[in-house]
Design an enzyme around this catalytic site. Structure first.
Site, PDB file in Angstrom:
ATOM      1  N   CYS A   1      30.700 -35.613  60.160  1.00  0.00           N
ATOM      2  CA  CYS A   1      30.469 -36.879  59.448  1.00  0.00           C
ATOM      3  C   CYS A   1      31.776 -37.519  58.997  1.00  0.00           C
ATOM      4  O   CYS A   1      31.951 -38.735  59.091  1.00  0.00           O
ATOM      5  CB  CYS A   1      29.588 -36.646  58.224  1.00  0.00           C
ATOM      6  SG  CYS A   1      28.028 -35.814  58.553  1.00  0.00           S
ATOM      7  N   ASP A   2      32.695 -36.706  58.474  1.00  0.00           N
ATOM      8  CA  ASP A   2      33.837 -37.253  57.749  1.00  0.00           C
ATOM      9  C   ASP A   2      35.203 -36.958  58.353  1.00  0.00           C
ATOM     10  O   ASP A   2      36.202 -37.536  57.916  1.00  0.00           O
ATOM     11  CB  ASP A   2      33.833 -36.709  56.303  1.00  0.00           C
ATOM     12  CG  ASP A   2      32.571 -37.086  55.550  1.00  0.00           C
ATOM     13  OD1 ASP A   2      32.018 -38.158  55.835  1.00  0.00           O
ATOM     14  OD2 ASP A   2      32.135 -36.299  54.689  1.00  0.00           O
TER      15      ASP A   2
ATOM     16  N   CYS B   1      30.784 -31.863  55.723  1.00  0.00           N
ATOM     17  CA  CYS B   1      30.408 -32.180  57.110  1.00  0.00           C
ATOM     18  C   CYS B   1      31.601 -32.746  57.854  1.00  0.00           C
ATOM     19  O   CYS B   1      31.967 -33.913  57.666  1.00  0.00           O
ATOM     20  CB  CYS B   1      29.243 -33.167  57.132  1.00  0.00           C
ATOM     21  SG  CYS B   1      28.722 -33.637  58.804  1.00  0.00           S
TER      22      CYS B   1
END
Length: 328
Positions: free
Chosen positions: A153-154, A150
């Site tokens: 997300c990261d 992701c």
């Protein structure tokens, strides 16, 4: 005789209702636990089944920086633990169990949970989805150590900033992830097994016209380096046409080869699309009365923690109103 038969059926119905769950929630990701919070606060005493991955995919994310209310970020596991504690505070019952079979075609709705039959007046399916993996041993060993699924997300983590990274995939998601990563990485290599992207033309054009994105055609990842160093230092690639190999240095590998919804047990029970995502009708209703759906098992567009939570809230409210009509 007729009067006695009617009374017997009525007693049996009352007994069944007393021993039937009002609402069962399947899944303990953001969607399931938000639904648990709302149904518990509505005094529905929900039974929440964790499934094979308690907490859902978010527990595999080290730092979540885009969930509202956490300006310095929060560990994914910690966030899901807090949500579970909040649900339990209001009376939700969390059971570490897996649904093995479902019979949603007749009333009452029936699930087989770890070998035991459980009946419910309403069910919220929030079983989520899993990232599609390459299946490499090195990929598994370096997950959360540079291998991620992701970018949203990261991607902004310090370990990837001003470093070369790799995105594996050729669809819209891969292009979106690659473009997102150009905000942080020094260079993004887009690895695809074909010589053209599968993405829509507009997405492909945007990605290929970005000077920080470098396509690597006709290639597959055969190994993520370096397990010995316990961090990602590069990938070993093989050209599918020439069979030639090369090592491409990078600090991160972002897999964008699709998702697999965790809906196999409901196949033939509720309407799904060709990829197995459950279809929602009005709001969070499914094709089966009393069965509602929320989160990544029906959402292949956004797949974010906050959108899943919102859908969990909607499903809980829809279920509460359904039960109010059913039991009035």
């Amino acid at each position: 005789m007729g009067r006695k038969l009617w009374l017997a059926k009525d007693i049996e119905t009352d007994y069944n209702r007393q021993h039937m769950e009002k609402v069962i929630i399947i899944g303990t990701g953001c969607a399931g636990l938000t639904a648990a919070i709302y149904t518990a606060r509505a005094n529905l005493n929900p039974l929440v089944l964790t499934g094979i991955m308690p907490g859902g995919l978010l527990t595999t994310t080290s730092i979540v920086e885009n969930f509202p209310g956490f300006p310095v970020g929060v560990d994914g596991y910690e966030l899901m633990t807090r949500m579970q504690q909040q649900a339990e505070k209001f009376g939700a019952r969390i059971k570490f169990a897996t649904v093995e079979e479902a019979n949603l075609t007749q009333s009452p709705l029936t699930l087989t949970v770890d070998g035991e039959k459980v009946q419910a007046q309403a069910i919220i399916i929030a079983s989520g989805a899993g990232h599609r993996h390459l299946g490499l041993d090195s990929e598994a060993k370096l997950e959360k150590k540079g291998v991620t699924y992701c970018a949203t997300c990261d991607g902004a983590l310090p370990m990837f900033r001003n470093q070369p990274v790799v995105v594996v995939g050729g669809g819209d998601s891969a292009c979106e992830e690659a473009m997102y990563l150009t905000r942080f990485a020094s260079e993004v290599s887009l690895i695809h097994r074909r010589d053209t992207l599968r993405a829509s033309k507009i997405m492909a054009d945007r990605a290929l016209n970005n000077p920080k994105i470098k396509p690597v055609w006709d290639s597959v990842v055969t190994e993520v380096l370096d397990v010995a160093q316990d961090k990602v230092t590069g990938v070993r690639l093989q050209n599918v046409k020439t069979k030639a190999t090369q090592v491409l240095p990078c600090a991160g590998v972002f897999m964008a080869i699709g998702h697999v919804p965790n809906t196999q047990v409901f196949k033939g029970q509720v309407d799904m699309d060709e990829n197995g995502y459950i279809l929602a009708k009005r709001g969070t209703e499914t094709s089966v009365p009393g069965v509602f759906v929320a989160g990544d098992c029906c959402d292949h567009v956004y797949r974010q923690a906050i959108t899943a939570a919102g859908m969990g809230c909607s499903a809980a409210i829809d279920a509460e109103r359904y039960l109010a009509r059913l039991n009035q």
